[in-house]
Each structure stands twice: as structure tokens, then as C-alpha cells.
Design a protein around this motif. Structure first.
Motif, short mmCIF file in Angstrom:
data_model
loop_
_atom_site.label_atom_id
_atom_site.label_comp_id
_atom_site.label_asym_id
_atom_site.label_seq_id
_atom_site.Cartn_x
_atom_site.Cartn_y
_atom_site.Cartn_z
N ASN A 155 70.55 -97.39 -113.52
CA ASN A 155 71.20 -96.22 -112.95
C ASN A 155 72.71 -96.37 -112.82
O ASN A 155 73.46 -95.41 -113.02
N GLN A 158 74.36 -95.66 -116.09
CA GLN A 158 74.35 -94.23 -116.41
C GLN A 158 75.47 -93.50 -115.69
O GLN A 158 76.16 -92.65 -116.28
N TYR A 159 75.68 -93.82 -114.42
CA TYR A 159 76.71 -93.10 -113.67
C TYR A 159 78.10 -93.46 -114.17
O TYR A 159 79.01 -92.62 -114.15
N GLU A 177 66.57 -87.16 -114.84
CA GLU A 177 67.15 -88.49 -115.02
C GLU A 177 66.03 -89.45 -115.40
O GLU A 177 64.97 -89.42 -114.79
N PHE A 179 65.36 -93.39 -115.67
CA PHE A 179 65.72 -94.79 -115.44
C PHE A 179 64.46 -95.62 -115.67
O PHE A 179 63.56 -95.62 -114.83
#
Length: 232
Positions: A155, A158-159, A177, A179
Motif C-alpha cells: 500500500n 501505491q500511494y 484498491e 493490495f
């Protein structure tokens, strides 16, 4: 379309990324391009990469059940490390030129990346940087992010990709999303990195449908409220 009491047209709201678990439809008006090209990039270069396995699964899902969306895996293993000394007379090294051409030719993007030290993998960051060299090749297209990694599922990586995408004018879907906790039960991948978990595959399918709908809405210039493509 509404107008004010004067004859000036009211500005239309800009389309916002939409997503969710609901099914979406992707009907095109007559004469419009019927197949969208999705450039899929894995941030892992190893042979049995689970992130590359997610891209293979995405391609299979599109062939089997998502007409109008074609996944093209864009290999970044030959890209040199970013060095602007390699840019001569406005040109780039051959591997970079070929990569940038594939990015320019895409209708939307799918990034699949592990999480390295709480952030983006080096190979993917390098690819994003090469594509951003003037003129920026990434701008004004829709994108989605997948990750297969350790306990967090990737995560944080991704951010960070989303943060980079803000400057590059990439428009990410917000949901769903995905993950993927690659090393936790139930088993997600086989020894070659191929996706074997039905639940993760279904999550991936829903993400691809959301991306397809949002990419099409961007191309048609339709705000979410007026679009035939409904997300969640």
C-alpha cells in the motif's frame, strides 16, 4: 446541457476517477475507437515476479471477459538509469525512444509494483522518470495500480506512485484498491509467479472494469453525472 440566463455556457465539471465493486458498461457511440490499449508495467524485473504475474492475469481476464480492453505488457528491463547526458539533440537512447512510443500509444495504464523500503521500486521510478522527460508522455490518461508484496500488500508503494502521478497528470481510479499480500495464506501465486487465487483474480477483474470505464469517460469528455458509464 444547461445555460445561464445570459447566453454564456456554464462550465462542465471535470470527470473524477470512479470505481467500486459494481459492474460497469462501456458502450461507445458509433464511429468511436472500440478497443482501448492498456500499457501494463511491472516494477519488478525478476523472472518469477508476482507483480508481473498480476499483469499476465490481467491480460488473460481481458481476453476472456472484458471486450474492448487489450493489455500490452511494456517491458522496462532494458531502460538505462536516467541520465540526461544521454539526451542528444532532443533524442533519447533507442530503448528509451521505444518505451516512450509505447507510452504515447496507450489509452490507459496499469502499474504493478512491489514495495521496496516503504516506497516505489527503483525500476518503476526510473521508467516513470524517463516517460516524464519533455514532452511528458504520461499526461491525461487514466491509470490503476496493483501491488503484490509482503505484509502491507504494497500500500505504501501505491500511494507514492499516486503522488508521482499528480505531477505527471495521470488520472488514477480511486477504487477498487488491490493490495495483494503475496506471502500470506491462502496461496496467491505458484512458483512461476502466476496468479492462482480466485478471490484476487476477481478483485483484479473489477479493477480492470473500473479502469476501462473511467478511461473511456476521459476520452469522451463526459463528466461522471452525465456519463453512461456508472461507477461507485
Amino acid at each position: 446541457m444547461e445555460f445561464s440566463t445570459s447566453t454564456a455556457q456554464q462550465p462542465q465539471p471535470q470527470p473524477q476517477p470512479q470505481g467500486g465493486s459494481e459492474e460497469v458498461t462501456t458502450a461507445l457511440p458509433p464511429g468511436k475507437k472500440t478497443v482501448q490499449r492498456l500499457a501494463a508495467i511491472s516494477g519488478s524485473l525478476r523472472r518469477a515476479s508476482t507483480n508481473t504475474g498480476l499483469i499476465r492475469a490481467a491480460a488473460e481476464i481481458c481476453r476472456e471477459s472484458i471486450p474492448g480492453l487489450q493489455v500490452d505488457h511494456v517491458d522496462i528491463s532494458d531502460l538505462p538509469l536516467l541520465n540526461t547526458d544521454f539526451e542528444v539533440d532532443g533524442g533519447f537512447p533507442p530503448a528509451v525512444e521505444a518505451f516512450r512510443a509505447k507510452v504515447r500509444g496507450a489509452d490507459c495504464f496499469l502499474f504493478a509494483s512491489p514495495e521496496y523500503n516503504y516506497s516505489i521500486s527503483g525500476p518503476l521510478k526510473n521508467a516513470l522518470d524517463w516517460g516524464s522527460r519533455p514532452p511528458n508522455c504520461w499526461a491525461d490518461r487514466a491509470a490503476a495500480i496493483l501491488s503484490a508484496s509482503g505484509g502491507s500488500g504494497g500500500n505504501r508503494s501505491q500511494y507514492h506512485i499516486r503522488q508521482v502521478g499528480v505531477f505527471l497528470d495521470i488520472h488514477f481510479i480511486n477504487k477498487p484498491e488491490v493490495f495483494t499480500k503475496a506471502h500470506l495464506a491462502p496461496k496467491k501465486f505458484d512458483a512461476d509467479g502466476n496468479l492462482v487465487d480466485p478471490e484476487t483474480r476477481e478483485q483484479l477483474r473489477k479493477m480492470l472494469l473500473s479502469l476501462q470505464a473511467f478511461a473511456l469517460r476521459l476520452r469522451l469528455g463526459k463528466p461522471a453525472a452525465d456519463s453512461e458509464l456508472q461507477g461507485n
